[in-house]
Design a protein around this motif. Sequence first.
Motif, PDB file in Angstrom:
ATOM      1  N   UNK A   1      43.997  15.796  -7.974  1.00 13.62           N
ATOM      2  CA  UNK A   1      43.312  14.536  -8.276  1.00 13.62           C
ATOM      3  C   UNK A   1      42.096  14.356  -7.362  1.00 13.62           C
TER       4      UNK A   1
ATOM      5  N   UNK B   1      40.357  16.626  -5.767  1.00 13.61           N
ATOM      6  CA  UNK B   1      39.315  17.616  -6.069  1.00 13.61           C
ATOM      7  C   UNK B   1      38.498  17.212  -7.288  1.00 13.61           C
ATOM      8  N   UNK B   2      39.209  16.818  -8.334  1.00 10.62           N
ATOM      9  CA  UNK B   2      38.532  16.637  -9.610  1.00 10.62           C
ATOM     10  C   UNK B   2      37.937  15.238  -9.775  1.00 10.62           C
ATOM     11  N   UNK B   3      38.639  14.228  -9.277  1.00  4.82           N
ATOM     12  CA  UNK B   3      38.274  12.869  -9.680  1.00  4.82           C
ATOM     13  C   UNK B   3      37.660  11.982  -8.606  1.00  4.82           C
ATOM     14  N   UNK B   4      37.556  12.483  -7.377  1.00  4.04           N
ATOM     15  CA  UNK B   4      36.976  11.616  -6.343  1.00  4.04           C
ATOM     16  C   UNK B   4      35.633  12.166  -5.868  1.00  4.04           C
ATOM     17  N   UNK B   5      34.834  11.275  -5.294  1.00  4.25           N
ATOM     18  CA  UNK B   5      33.556  11.701  -4.744  1.00  4.25           C
ATOM     19  C   UNK B   5      33.798  12.662  -3.594  1.00  4.25           C
TER      20      UNK B   5
ATOM     21  N   UNK C   1      34.080  16.037  -5.177  1.00  2.00           N
ATOM     22  CA  UNK C   1      32.774  16.495  -5.663  1.00  2.00           C
ATOM     23  C   UNK C   1      31.903  16.959  -4.497  1.00  2.00           C
ATOM     24  N   UNK C   2      31.890  16.171  -3.437  1.00  2.00           N
ATOM     25  CA  UNK C   2      31.025  16.478  -2.309  1.00  2.00           C
ATOM     26  C   UNK C   2      31.484  17.725  -1.579  1.00  2.00           C
TER      27      UNK C   2
ATOM     28  N   UNK D   1      32.947  20.306  -2.924  1.00  4.78           N
ATOM     29  CA  UNK D   1      32.512  21.477  -3.679  1.00  4.78           C
ATOM     30  C   UNK D   1      30.993  21.630  -3.620  1.00  4.78           C
ATOM     31  N   UNK D   2      30.281  20.511  -3.523  1.00  7.93           N
ATOM     32  CA  UNK D   2      28.825  20.581  -3.401  1.00  7.93           C
ATOM     33  C   UNK D   2      28.438  21.257  -2.086  1.00  7.93           C
TER      34      UNK D   2
ATOM     35  N   UNK E   1      30.216  23.379  -0.384  1.00  6.39           N
ATOM     36  CA  UNK E   1      30.536  24.796  -0.491  1.00  6.39           C
ATOM     37  C   UNK E   1      29.539  25.543  -1.368  1.00  6.39           C
ATOM     38  N   UNK E   2      28.977  24.845  -2.353  1.00 13.09           N
ATOM     39  CA  UNK E   2      28.033  25.489  -3.261  1.00 13.09           C
ATOM     40  C   UNK E   2      26.659  25.634  -2.644  1.00 13.09           C
TER      41      UNK E   2
ATOM     42  N   UNK F   1      32.682  26.789  -2.582  1.00 14.29           N
ATOM     43  CA  UNK F   1      32.283  26.169  -3.839  1.00 14.29           C
ATOM     44  C   UNK F   1      33.250  26.334  -4.992  1.00 14.29           C
ATOM     45  N   UNK F   2      34.281  27.169  -4.848  1.00 13.78           N
ATOM     46  CA  UNK F   2      35.203  27.404  -5.951  1.00 13.78           C
ATOM     47  C   UNK F   2      36.641  27.384  -5.451  1.00 13.78           C
TER      48      UNK F   2
END
Lengths: 332, 246
Positions: A194, A196-200, A203-204, A206-207, A209-210, A277-278
């Motif tokens: 939850x 990982x997928x649904x919170x800021x 998102x941040x 993974x951002x 890491x990317x 990032x993944x």
Amino acid sequence: MSNSIADVIGQSQHRNVLSRLANQQTFWVFLAAVLACLALTLLTDTFATERNMFNVSRNFAFVAIIALGMTAVIASGGIDLSVGSTVALSAMTVAVLMTSGLPIWVGIPAALFVAALVGAVNGVLIAYAGMPPFVVTLGMLSVARSLAMVLSNNRMIYEFGPDHSMLLWLGGGATFGLPNPLIVLAFLAAFTGFLFKWTRWGQHLFAIGGNEEAAKLTGIPVRQLKVSVYVFSALMAGITGVLEVGWLGGVTTNLGQAMELSVIAAAVIGGANLAGGVGTAFGAVVGALLIEVIRNSLILLGISTFWQGAFVGAFIVIAVAFDRFRNARSAD
Amino acid sequence: MSALRLVNISKNFGAIHALSGVTLEIEPGEVVGLMGDNGAGKSTLVKVIAGNFAPSEGEIFISDEKVEFHRPIDAQRAGIEVVYQDLAICNNLSAASNVFLGREMTKQFGPFRIIDYAGMRAKSAQLFERLKSETRPRDLVWRMSGGQRQAVAIARTLLSDARIVLMDEPTAAISVRQVAEVLKLIRYLSDHGIAVVLISHRMPDVFEVADKIAVLRRGRLVASKRAADSSPEEITGLITGAIEAA
Ligand SMILES: Nc1ncnc2c1ncn2[C@@H]1O[C@H](COP(=O)(O)OP(=O)(O)OP(=O)(O)O)[C@@H](O)[C@H]1O
Ligand SMILES: [Mg+2]
């Protein structure tokens, strides 16, 4: 015009569901784990016994819980080598406090607090002092275990005061026929998925890491976020430490030794990319499952346990190679 | 009233003087072409205006009000949007997630605030359509063409009511047709009263859209004049130093 474009997008997505599944490392790892279970059930008469299942699922739960935290760290572009030692320190903290007569509701929060502190120190040194995660957490690997020894005077503790049986039930007992650690894992995996997928926060993470530079430029609080990621990882190790004491019924300072390797292997096999990032929570769980099934099969098939390290090590390399191969192919 | 006024801005990185005493004024709706050789300080100036770097010296005024940005979000709130030179894009995320990076849409879900993916996709689809770009909100950025990536970065600037848009080489590495699209977009912004600072090495692009051309050389502003009163030859001379100042 815009309508037709939207239609095309819709269609291409339907067609993609199957090919996307086949493209997911998690899917193949899951398949491999299921096949291994089937093979073991057929080849041995010891695998599918209730007793063995109970053991496998509990061992697997410990690695998987920590792998959830490790996946967060790896997805943010870092690594945490100190998780095994954090397990020991957390376990020792709860053991020492409870054996001195304190109740469980003091012991467990204190253990989790100490674990979080370990993560915070890791995170601050990495995010604010700009030191490489590998170096910081390698140092912490040594420091945390040493602290566990200092704390316990390096003795074994198997007497946990007034709440002794409660602690043992927590890690070693079962609810509705399921080992408690497995239930804890289910909750934490759903929670992490939850996040990982649904919170800021996810998102941040993974951002970062990317493309860490992009995250910085767009105003994501990269430093605070990194600290929180290492705290998250340490908390997962802390929870595992508490559960493991209950399961083993006693604790020594070599608890969790070399566990970081299995955990990193689980995360990577589950699709976490060491370049950042993944990664997914489900992947971490599936990766841990495959490792534990393989480990168990070595034992049941009568292969020397000395081979375990070779298998786990080879699996990390194979998983990374698999990832490289897939990326090279889709880049064509 | 000026949209943006820089007074005596300097920025040092240790011993490197990336910017020295830059003073520049930009009107609402004005398009300023910012030119200069590699390392002249153009990107640094953009990052100072956008709140990524605090200036070592000098003052920034937005609509005649003195501002101090400590973080990029401060500048965003003041109506400044940026297309960064390397686009500041995360390859592992979808186009929609990239457009909203750092300011994701959220919605209430029980006790939680969760990310509103559907909302972000719908809004980005709208923006891409406005940009006449065939970028699909769901696609991961690492599969995209240079022009589509550009569209993602530019779409960000349209998210809020920007007053100033800074573009660091938005026309590098894209096709001729897409360059025309970007230039058209710049005019669209300008027509809506938004000031645009366009950094580019491509002289024709700058002369096509810019009202004013500013030239940086080794961190100093050596010219700031109306495009109509200048020529590509003069600007080239200013960039290389063949012409001292204008
Ligand atoms: N973060 C930083 N730390 C140290 N020095 C920097 C930093 N950013 C820029 N510089 C230096 O400042 C000077 C100006 O760089 P800047 O990136 O602003 O140039 P530019 O005009 O954008 O060049 P280009 O056309 O190549 O993009 C250069 O000497 C550069 O090396
Ligand atoms: Mg630049």
